[in-house]
Every structure is written in structure tokens, then in C-alpha cells.
Design an enzyme around this catalytic site. Sequence first.
Site, PDB file in Angstrom:
ATOM      1  N   GLY A 120       3.011   8.152  -3.402  1.00 38.27           N
ATOM      2  CA  GLY A 120       2.685   6.744  -3.158  1.00 38.27           C
ATOM      3  C   GLY A 120       2.319   6.540  -1.707  1.00 38.27           C
ATOM      4  O   GLY A 120       2.523   7.411  -0.860  1.00 38.27           O
ATOM      5  N   CYS A 121       1.793   5.364  -1.405  1.00 38.06           N
ATOM      6  CA  CYS A 121       1.440   4.998  -0.043  1.00 38.06           C
ATOM      7  C   CYS A 121       2.692   5.053   0.834  1.00 38.06           C
ATOM      8  O   CYS A 121       3.744   4.597   0.394  1.00 38.06           O
ATOM      9  CB  CYS A 121       0.876   3.584  -0.029  1.00 38.06           C
ATOM     10  SG  CYS A 121       0.449   2.993   1.592  1.00 38.06           S
ATOM     11  N   PRO A 122       2.646   5.538   2.053  1.00 36.09           N
ATOM     12  CA  PRO A 122       1.461   6.012   2.777  1.00 36.09           C
ATOM     13  C   PRO A 122       1.290   7.520   2.719  1.00 36.09           C
ATOM     14  O   PRO A 122       0.596   8.086   3.577  1.00 36.09           O
ATOM     15  CB  PRO A 122       1.767   5.581   4.202  1.00 36.09           C
ATOM     16  CG  PRO A 122       3.248   5.796   4.315  1.00 36.09           C
ATOM     17  CD  PRO A 122       3.821   5.518   2.951  1.00 36.09           C
TER      18      PRO A 122
END
Lengths: 79, 380
Positions: A17-19
Amino acid sequence: MSEQLTADVTIDSRGAGCPGPLMDLIGKVKTADSGTVFELQTSDRGSVTDVPEWVEKAGHELVETVEHDDYWSIYVQKS
Amino acid sequence: MTRIVIVGGGTGGTVLANRLVENLEHEVDAGEVEVTLVNDSPDHVYKPTYLYVPFGKKTAEDAVRPLADLVDRRVDLEINRVLDIDTDGETIELQDGHDKLSYDHLVLATGAKLVPEEVPGLVEGGHHFYGREGAEQLRDALADFDGGHLVLSVVGVPHMCPAAPVEFTLMADEWFRQRGIRDEVEITYTYPIMRLHGLEPVSDWMEPRFAERDINTETFFNAEAVDPEAGVVRSMEGEALDYDLLVAIPPHAGDDLVADSGLGDDGWVAVDRYTLEADHAENVYAMGDAADVPTSKAGSVAHYEADVIADRIASEVRGQPPTATFDGKTVCFIEAGMDEATFIEFDYEHSPAMRDESRPVHWAKLAYNETYWLTARGLL
């Protein structure tokens, strides 16, 4: 993607997932030579906007973004 | 005889060793199972303590207890350094006194280390609070600091304790106010991506608080070089910041053993995020900072992972299919100054919900830091 384009370095960040994907790219760009082409594979939709934003800020070139069935390939060339 | 070997006596390894001898009490007492914890130091270090050392609220000694006091007497404690892992032969090689130690189940809890040398000039020009020496040097530098530009730069991501840079910045702001010199100090916080924190809700929580407290922010700032003579930190993005006191979250790396044994790049063990089983070897698990899972490198993660791995190994020892899985649960306190805090809880599927900071949560954090020693013993 254009047929001539091949990545020197492929970064598989699918599932992160981000980041995560952006940080994976930044980490690799940091130590690479100028002109190196990266293919960042990401399944995180946010990367499609976050990565180009960083690439522009850092002065690199966004070559192309290719959408696959369940992930994106973002091609970036280090300036 | 089933041999379970854990490498690393930090939070994850210590809690796991204690959980295993508890879960497998009968088998251990009958001599059918042996649990060995290998650590390269006789001491256990509770790293969150170091956040408070620069402000004189804790001493570096407060972070350390003998590992022997924390592990169950039925755990075979081996103070030794692991030189090599052979996942095909299922053995580990130790530095002193043994040929090789064989295992039926291996758990890597080898943690993360700091590699500030990856950024030219950072060792000479920057401070940090992620270890004893760094925290004590920063305490002395802060005590001498009576004005100028303090830059807190998050250089390495991922790093231990995702809350710590936020906490340090807010604590420093209040500490300078309490000392009556905040007007003489400019504070700038830098972060590598487009917002102030990897977790978007945390970033949203930070924005108004940093603005209120007159803390400057720089995003998309990836420090690539520090010039200690000139007092300048330069970023990959072409920015340059003058500083009088630079506090960095240094780049981190996993243990060389991990890459050398083919278990993962950059020292992080490639694992299934739910089962915590290594991708590239049989009968190997990884946990805590060493495991490459998509959540934070936080003590709470190691603690919850220890429960999962203890359950899974106990099932395997008994010939049952292991069913326990890790859902990514992470809990972090976040100090919002010197006397208020909040906390966040999240997992693989759920983002954290932010709460306003309060005094009771600050006291809860301090109380937890004291009761941590019971957690490490496996009692909480």
C-alpha cells in the site's frame, strides 16, 4: 508501452500500500545512474498520481504508465 | 526432540520465546521440545525509551534490562552471534563455542539497524535518537542549543516507530516553549513523500497542529547529502535547507544474515503477510522489524506477531494444521507535546481513526512504557 522501451530495473511493489511503491522507487532511483529506466509495478491506485507528482518534482521523466488487469507499470527515466 | 530456534532478543523474539514455553509447557517439561533464544548481547533494549532521553525525561539506562531476567527459565538463552543460516541443512552457525545448531523451526527476529553512512555527511552532520549513543549526544546538543534552525528530517523509510519523528518534533516545540526560547528557534520537518506521514490520517492530523505551532514543513524531501561544515542538507529533489541542528531519522537496513541466506533483499525477510512464513525457505518464520510485511516497524506489531507464530509453531509441533494468522494489527501512541498524546490502531484492511490528543493518553503511554517489562515476559 512503446515497443522500443525496456526497463533497466524492474521494481515489483505489487501488494504494497501507499507509500510503499513510491518509496521503493525513490530508494532505487537514489543509487542508480543517470538515464536508467525503471518499471515500477504497483497495485496501489494512488501510485498512479503520487509517482508522477514526485517524478516531476525531482526532475526525472515519466515515460509511460501502462494499465494491466490488476496492476500498473509506471516507467520512469532518471535524469 | 523438536528444536525451535529464535534469532534475536528484542521485543518480538523475547515475547515469542516466553509464549512458546507457555503454549508448549507439557512438551517442554517432558523434554520433547527445546526453545532456544539466540541474542548477540546479554541485554534487552526497549527502544521507545530513547525518544525521551534527549529531553532529559529518561536515561539511556532506563531502556535496558538483562535478557536473562525477562525470559522464562525453561528457555535456553544463548548469548552468541549467528554467523550463517543454512536453510537447506536447517542449521545455524554460531560465533563461539558450537559447531552448528540444528533447528526444526527457525524464527528470525533480527530487527533493523541504522545505516546513516548511506547518506554522505549524515554521520558527521546529523543527530538521531534511535540508539543509546545518538540519544545521549542529542540530549547534550539540545541542552546547548539556545536558538537557530532545527531541522527534523525523515531520511529513511521504512524506519522503526512511525510515530517517533512526529512525536520528537512536537515535543521539541513544547520543550523550547517551556524553556522560553521558542521565539529564537525555527523548526522544520521534512518527509520523503507528498504528505507529512505515510499514513494519510496521521498526516491530516499533523497538518493543523504543525501550522498552529509554527512548525515549517517540506514534503517530497529525500535527503541525499549533508554538508556539516556549511550546515546544509540537500535533497534528491534539488532543495537545500540550512540548519543549525539536524535531527535525522537515519536510513535503516535489515541484518546482513537475511540477504546472505537468500531470504530477502535489503535485509528484510520476504514472508507471507498473514502466516509470516518465509517465502524462500521451509520451516522459517520472520517477525518484527525483520519481516517484510506492509505495516509499520513497531513494537506492537512484533508483539502481535509473536502470538501468531507461537500458535502456529505449537500447532505444528502437535501435528495439527496451523490456523493462526496475522491481520496486520498495529497500535502506536503518538505524543503531541510534553503532556498530551493520542494513539492509533490499524491493520491491513483498516486505516487508523484519529482521536484528539489528551493528558490521560499521555499518562497511559508512560504507564505502558513501565509495564512493557511485563509484556516482554509474556505476562501482558
